[in-house]
Design a protein around this motif. Structure first.
Motif, PDB file in Angstrom:
ATOM      1  N   LEU A  25      -4.545  -6.094  -9.567  1.00 38.22           N
ATOM      2  CA  LEU A  25      -4.433  -7.480  -9.134  1.00 38.22           C
ATOM      3  C   LEU A  25      -3.179  -7.650  -8.285  1.00 38.22           C
ATOM      4  N   GLU A  26      -3.386  -8.120  -7.078  1.00 39.73           N
ATOM      5  CA  GLU A  26      -2.328  -8.389  -6.116  1.00 39.73           C
ATOM      6  C   GLU A  26      -1.562  -7.149  -5.683  1.00 39.73           C
ATOM      7  N   LEU A  27      -2.122  -5.959  -5.918  1.00 39.14           N
ATOM      8  CA  LEU A  27      -1.509  -4.712  -5.458  1.00 39.14           C
ATOM      9  C   LEU A  27      -2.487  -3.981  -4.557  1.00 39.14           C
TER      10      LEU A  27
ATOM     11  N   PRO B  64       3.081   2.593 -17.424  1.00 40.35           N
ATOM     12  CA  PRO B  64       3.449   1.288 -16.850  1.00 40.35           C
ATOM     13  C   PRO B  64       3.039   1.234 -15.368  1.00 40.35           C
ATOM     14  N   PRO B  65       2.193   0.269 -14.994  1.00 43.12           N
ATOM     15  CA  PRO B  65       1.614   0.285 -13.654  1.00 43.12           C
ATOM     16  C   PRO B  65       2.591   0.016 -12.512  1.00 43.12           C
ATOM     17  N   ILE B  66       3.567  -0.845 -12.694  1.00 43.82           N
ATOM     18  CA  ILE B  66       4.459  -1.162 -11.571  1.00 43.82           C
ATOM     19  C   ILE B  66       5.342   0.031 -11.204  1.00 43.82           C
ATOM     20  N   PRO B  67       6.040   0.680 -12.153  1.00 40.00           N
ATOM     21  CA  PRO B  67       6.805   1.868 -11.754  1.00 40.00           C
ATOM     22  C   PRO B  67       5.915   2.956 -11.155  1.00 40.00           C
ATOM     23  N   PHE B  68       4.698   3.106 -11.726  1.00 40.07           N
ATOM     24  CA  PHE B  68       3.782   4.117 -11.199  1.00 40.07           C
ATOM     25  C   PHE B  68       3.349   3.758  -9.779  1.00 40.07           C
ATOM     26  N   TYR B  69       3.050   2.487  -9.546  1.00 39.96           N
ATOM     27  CA  TYR B  69       2.677   2.020  -8.213  1.00 39.96           C
ATOM     28  C   TYR B  69       3.800   2.312  -7.211  1.00 39.96           C
ATOM     29  N   LEU B  70       5.028   2.016  -7.593  1.00 41.39           N
ATOM     30  CA  LEU B  70       6.161   2.272  -6.692  1.00 41.39           C
ATOM     31  C   LEU B  70       6.312   3.763  -6.388  1.00 41.39           C
ATOM     32  N   MET B  71       6.093   4.614  -7.381  1.00 42.98           N
ATOM     33  CA  MET B  71       6.152   6.062  -7.165  1.00 42.98           C
ATOM     34  C   MET B  71       5.041   6.527  -6.221  1.00 42.98           C
ATOM     35  N   VAL B  72       3.835   5.983  -6.385  1.00 40.54           N
ATOM     36  CA  VAL B  72       2.724   6.357  -5.523  1.00 40.54           C
ATOM     37  C   VAL B  72       2.999   5.897  -4.088  1.00 40.54           C
ATOM     38  N   CYS B  73       3.568   4.695  -3.931  1.00 38.95           N
ATOM     39  CA  CYS B  73       3.933   4.222  -2.586  1.00 38.95           C
ATOM     40  C   CYS B  73       4.961   5.158  -1.955  1.00 38.95           C
ATOM     41  N   GLN B  74       5.952   5.575  -2.727  1.00 39.98           N
ATOM     42  CA  GLN B  74       6.960   6.508  -2.204  1.00 39.98           C
ATOM     43  C   GLN B  74       6.302   7.822  -1.798  1.00 39.98           C
ATOM     44  N   LEU B  75       5.412   8.326  -2.619  1.00 38.79           N
ATOM     45  CA  LEU B  75       4.689   9.554  -2.317  1.00 38.79           C
ATOM     46  C   LEU B  75       3.895   9.413  -1.013  1.00 38.79           C
ATOM     47  N   ALA B  76       3.262   8.257  -0.834  1.00 42.33           N
ATOM     48  CA  ALA B  76       2.431   8.012   0.342  1.00 42.33           C
ATOM     49  C   ALA B  76       3.256   7.679   1.580  1.00 42.33           C
ATOM     50  N   GLY B  77       4.545   7.400   1.389  1.00 39.03           N
ATOM     51  CA  GLY B  77       5.388   7.034   2.519  1.00 39.03           C
ATOM     52  C   GLY B  77       5.097   5.637   3.038  1.00 39.03           C
ATOM     53  N   THR B  78       4.662   4.750   2.136  1.00 39.21           N
ATOM     54  CA  THR B  78       4.360   3.381   2.529  1.00 39.21           C
ATOM     55  C   THR B  78       5.204   2.404   1.718  1.00 39.21           C
ATOM     56  N   ALA B  79       5.411   1.234   2.286  1.00 40.69           N
ATOM     57  CA  ALA B  79       6.122   0.183   1.564  1.00 40.69           C
ATOM     58  C   ALA B  79       5.166  -0.469   0.570  1.00 40.69           C
TER      59      ALA B  79
END
Length: 141
Positions: free
Chosen positions: A74-76, A109-124
């Protein structure tokens, strides 16, 4: 730390739609419902090593699947190469439980995981704007 589960936990047979249901441990209550986030296997160890806490993780040859609370999309906007799946029926061959969480919950925890996946993908990180839907069984004011 990679902690193998208490006994083998492998998925059942592949369904006609090419998915398998991830077998969550009976001893870990999933009261928030479950969704899964998959990443290519080549990124699995790197992501797990950087997470402060990790829930149940399943893996097959090509993908690693993290269990997150239902609605963690949701909203991500989960970036590629991640795959967000509502529920725990995932497109995988023979996933097996490779990480048993240290605490009494199956969730990463979804938010820290989401931030890690964004970093991995090179996206904001990208949060969508708008109101959250009303909880089930209640009316919006």
């Amino acid at each position: 730390m990679l902690r193998l589960g208490r006994g083998p936990r492998t998925a059942g047979p592949v369904r006609a739609d090419g998915t398998v249901r991830l077998p969550l441990p009976d001893t870990l209550p999933a009261s928030l419902g479950c969704d899964a986030v998959g990443v290519p296997a080549r990124h699995g160890f790197r992501l797990m090593a950087r997470m402060p806490r990790t829930g149940c993780v399943f893996a097959d040859t090509d993908w690693w699947w993290w269990i997150v609370p239902a609605g963690s999309d949701l909203e991500l906007s989960w970036p590629s190469p991640a795959r967000y799946v509502a529920g725990i029926s995932v497109p995988a061959a023979r996933p097996r439980l490779i990480h048993w969480p240290d605490d009494r919950t199956p969730y990463t925890p979804p938010i820290p995981f989401y931030l890690m996946v964004c970093q991995l993908a090179g996206t904001a990180p990208a949060w969508t704007e708008g109101a959250l839907p009303a909880p089930r069984g209640s009316a919006r004011a």
